[in-house]
Design a protein around this motif. Structure first.
Motif, PDB file in Angstrom:
ATOM      1  N   GLY A  58     -44.878 -91.720 116.944  1.00  0.00           N
ATOM      2  CA  GLY A  58     -45.486 -91.733 115.614  1.00  0.00           C
ATOM      3  C   GLY A  58     -44.480 -92.009 114.530  1.00  0.00           C
ATOM      4  N   LEU A  59     -44.958 -92.698 113.509  1.00  0.00           N
ATOM      5  CA  LEU A  59     -44.180 -92.814 112.273  1.00  0.00           C
ATOM      6  C   LEU A  59     -45.101 -92.219 111.226  1.00  0.00           C
ATOM      7  CD1 LEU A  59     -41.561 -93.963 111.083  1.00  0.00           C
ATOM      8  CD2 LEU A  59     -42.765 -96.076 110.653  1.00  0.00           C
ATOM      9  N   MET A  78     -44.794 -83.045 107.972  1.00  0.00           N
ATOM     10  CA  MET A  78     -43.672 -83.990 108.135  1.00  0.00           C
ATOM     11  C   MET A  78     -42.418 -83.444 107.436  1.00  0.00           C
ATOM     12  SD  MET A  78     -43.520 -87.993 107.143  1.00  0.00           S
ATOM     13  CE  MET A  78     -43.335 -87.800 105.404  1.00  0.00           C
ATOM     14  N   VAL A  79     -42.613 -82.884 106.243  1.00  0.00           N
ATOM     15  CA  VAL A  79     -41.476 -82.314 105.509  1.00  0.00           C
ATOM     16  C   VAL A  79     -40.810 -81.207 106.337  1.00  0.00           C
ATOM     17  CG1 VAL A  79     -40.876 -80.958 103.445  1.00  0.00           C
ATOM     18  CG2 VAL A  79     -42.356 -82.971 103.229  1.00  0.00           C
ATOM     19  N   LEU A  80     -41.617 -80.459 107.084  1.00  0.00           N
ATOM     20  CA  LEU A  80     -41.061 -79.382 107.931  1.00  0.00           C
ATOM     21  C   LEU A  80     -40.304 -79.938 109.146  1.00  0.00           C
ATOM     22  CD1 LEU A  80     -43.996 -76.796 108.091  1.00  0.00           C
ATOM     23  CD2 LEU A  80     -41.896 -76.621 106.745  1.00  0.00           C
ATOM     24  N   GLU A 103     -40.089 -89.878 108.791  1.00  0.00           N
ATOM     25  CA  GLU A 103     -40.251 -90.728 107.612  1.00  0.00           C
ATOM     26  C   GLU A 103     -39.706 -92.125 107.923  1.00  0.00           C
ATOM     27  OE1 GLU A 103     -40.100 -89.557 102.932  1.00  0.00           O
ATOM     28  OE2 GLU A 103     -39.168 -88.313 104.443  1.00  0.00           O
ATOM     29  N   THR A 104     -38.614 -92.160 108.702  1.00  0.00           N
ATOM     30  CA  THR A 104     -38.075 -93.446 109.153  1.00  0.00           C
ATOM     31  C   THR A 104     -37.941 -93.371 110.680  1.00  0.00           C
ATOM     32  OG1 THR A 104     -35.755 -92.827 109.206  1.00  0.00           O
ATOM     33  CG2 THR A 104     -36.616 -93.530 107.077  1.00  0.00           C
ATOM     34  N   LYS A 105     -37.848 -94.535 111.305  1.00  0.00           N
ATOM     35  CA  LYS A 105     -37.805 -94.588 112.780  1.00  0.00           C
ATOM     36  C   LYS A 105     -36.662 -93.760 113.348  1.00  0.00           C
ATOM     37  CE  LYS A 105     -37.803 -98.986 113.450  1.00  0.00           C
ATOM     38  NZ  LYS A 105     -37.836-100.357 113.479  1.00  0.00           N
TER      39      LYS A 105
END
Ligand code: URA
Length: 441
Positions: free
Chosen positions: A113-114, A359-361, A366-368
């Motif tokens: 996932g991205l 995502m922040v956790l 955020e990037t590959k």
């Protein structure tokens, strides 16, 4: 043939020929067409659209830009399932063993996932020892012997899509129905399944924010699959609030296991039942949808689906004891309850905001290059329609990256919209698209 003329034709709203589309896809994937000309063509397609015939030719050309997998050595009708993606979508982890237990051969290639949380591969890798690396021989042998294998999608599939998707991502040309349909279907068609069940998400946390767009995308993909002789069914399902309660890799696997024990959240259980029944119908194992539902429920209540999950995990080097001992996943260092500041009914939980908070956790990339924290994530304790009192727990955050907590918490709290009036319950499934037409529920 010149790429300049192809760009000009699309700019002037003319229809492209099969040869022109093949020329573009072939030359761009080989590096003979520069990004600036490919960007111009993609923007012309975005603005002036492609018709169904052009979209079908684009899909075929993209499929042929890489390896086309031959799964004919696997017995039975191979059914693949694809979700257009959403927050808390751990469906494959429950659904694959569930339908395999009913006799459907599942030969699945998945991705990482991205964005908000990991993909199916990342989630499965939270099981200690689990490996997605497999030779083609072992993949085929596993599906023939135990009906299920999940491996990483090889880089050789749909080579053009990788380049085109990366370019679309930075040129504001992602959300075009033809480009999305071709991008998804070229990979599904190259992966070798005989039948395809598409879970097309709609709402705040989905690519397609409106129902009309979601039906249109499903129709386009079903038409492409049908034209390529694959039984294809599209189900439109809700992604306005996260699916189920768990968001984050290991947490989602635990919820998927609970579902195999019959204890999953209602929305998640219902989605698995619906998708599973359609997978059984398209594999010809079930005579109709109702027969499919009956077989899915039998596989759940008999425990066969859970046994199939253990067999699948062990076959890929994972530790099947995780089913009975969730501590084997390893817990995050911090587990914090998030309380409500208000009394009222949960009117909305903005899926995208919950995904970004996870995502922040560390649950998403955020990037590959970002490294995932597989134990990080969020468990929603309240879902849309629930009543909360001030001070009640809305959600529980699991994390190791202390410095990210305040930002993630603020985003999660803002995702909850609490009102005095209870909202009308929302639908989970909005309709089904088959080659025979659209049924809206
Ligand atoms: N998923 C894909 O694989 N491609 C798109 O264009 C959008 C979603």
């Amino acid at each position: 043939m010149r790429i300049y003329d192809i760009i000009r034709k699309k700019r002037d709203k003319e229809e492209l020929t099969k040869e022109e589309i093949e020329f573009f896809v072939d030359r761009y994937s080989k590096g003979d067409i520069p990004d600036y000309q490919a960007s111009a063509l993609l923007m012309a397609i975005y603005l002036n659209k492609m018709n169904k015939q052009e979209t079908a030719w684009l899909t075929e050309a993209m499929m042929n830009s890489g390896e086309v997998i031959d799964l004919s050595a696997i017995n039975g009708v191979k059914v693949d399932k694809h979700s257009t993606g959403g927050v808390g979508d751990k469906t494959t982890i429950t659904l694959a063993p569930l339908v395999a237990a009913c006799g459907v051969p599942i030969a699945k290639m998945s991705g990482r996932g991205l964005g908000q949380t990991g993909g199916t591969l990342d989630k499965l890798e939270s099981i200690p020892g689990f490996s997605i690396e497999m030779t083609a021989e072992k993949f085929i042998e596993s599906v023939n012997n135990i009906k299920i294998a999940v491996c990483g999608q090889t880089a050789s599939i749909a080579v053009a899509d990788k380049k085109m998707y990366a370019l679309r991502d930075v040129t504001a040309t992602v959300d075009n129905i033809s480009l999305i349909a071709a991008s998804i279907m070229c990979k599904k068609l190259a992966s070798g399944a005989d039948a395809i069940v598409l879970d097309v998400k709609t709402g705040d946390g989905a690519f397609m924010k409106t129902l009309d767009q979601s039906f249109e995308l499903a129709k386009e993909m079903v038409e492409i699959g049908t034209a390529m002789d694959r039984e294809t069914i599209g189900i439109i399902s809700d992604m306005d609030e996260p699916l189920g309660c768990a968001v984050g890799n290991a947490l989602e696997v635990i919820e998927a296991i609970e579902a195999l024990k019959g204890n999953g959240p209602t929305d998640f259980m219902n989605l698995c039942e619906t998708l599973g029944a359609y997978m059984l119908v398209s594999s010809k194992i079930a005579t109709d949808y109702e027969d499919g539902v009956r077989r899915i429920n039998e596989a759940l209540t008999s425990g066969e689906a859970l046994e199939k999950f253990k067999e699948f995990v062990a076959n890929q080097g994972g530790d099947p004891r995780v089913v009975d001992d969730y501590s084997l996943f390893g817990e995050a260092n911090h587990i914090v309850e998030i309380k409500s500041d208000k009394t009222g009914f949960i009117d909305k939980i903005e899926a995208e905001a919950v995904g970004v908070s996870a995502m922040v956790l560390g649950a998403g990339r955020e990037t590959k290059e970002d490294e995932l924290d597989l134990s990080a994530g969020i468990i929603l304790k309240k879902k849309v329609g629930d009543f909360v009192k001030e001070g009640d727990t809305l959600a529980i955050m699991h994390f190791n990256r202390e410095e990210k907590f305040e930002d993630a918490k603020r985003r999660l709290k803002n995702a909850y919209i609490i009102t005095e009036e209870k909202a009308e319950p929302k639908k989970l499934i909005y309709g089904v698209v088959t080659k025979d037409g659209i049924s809206k529920f």
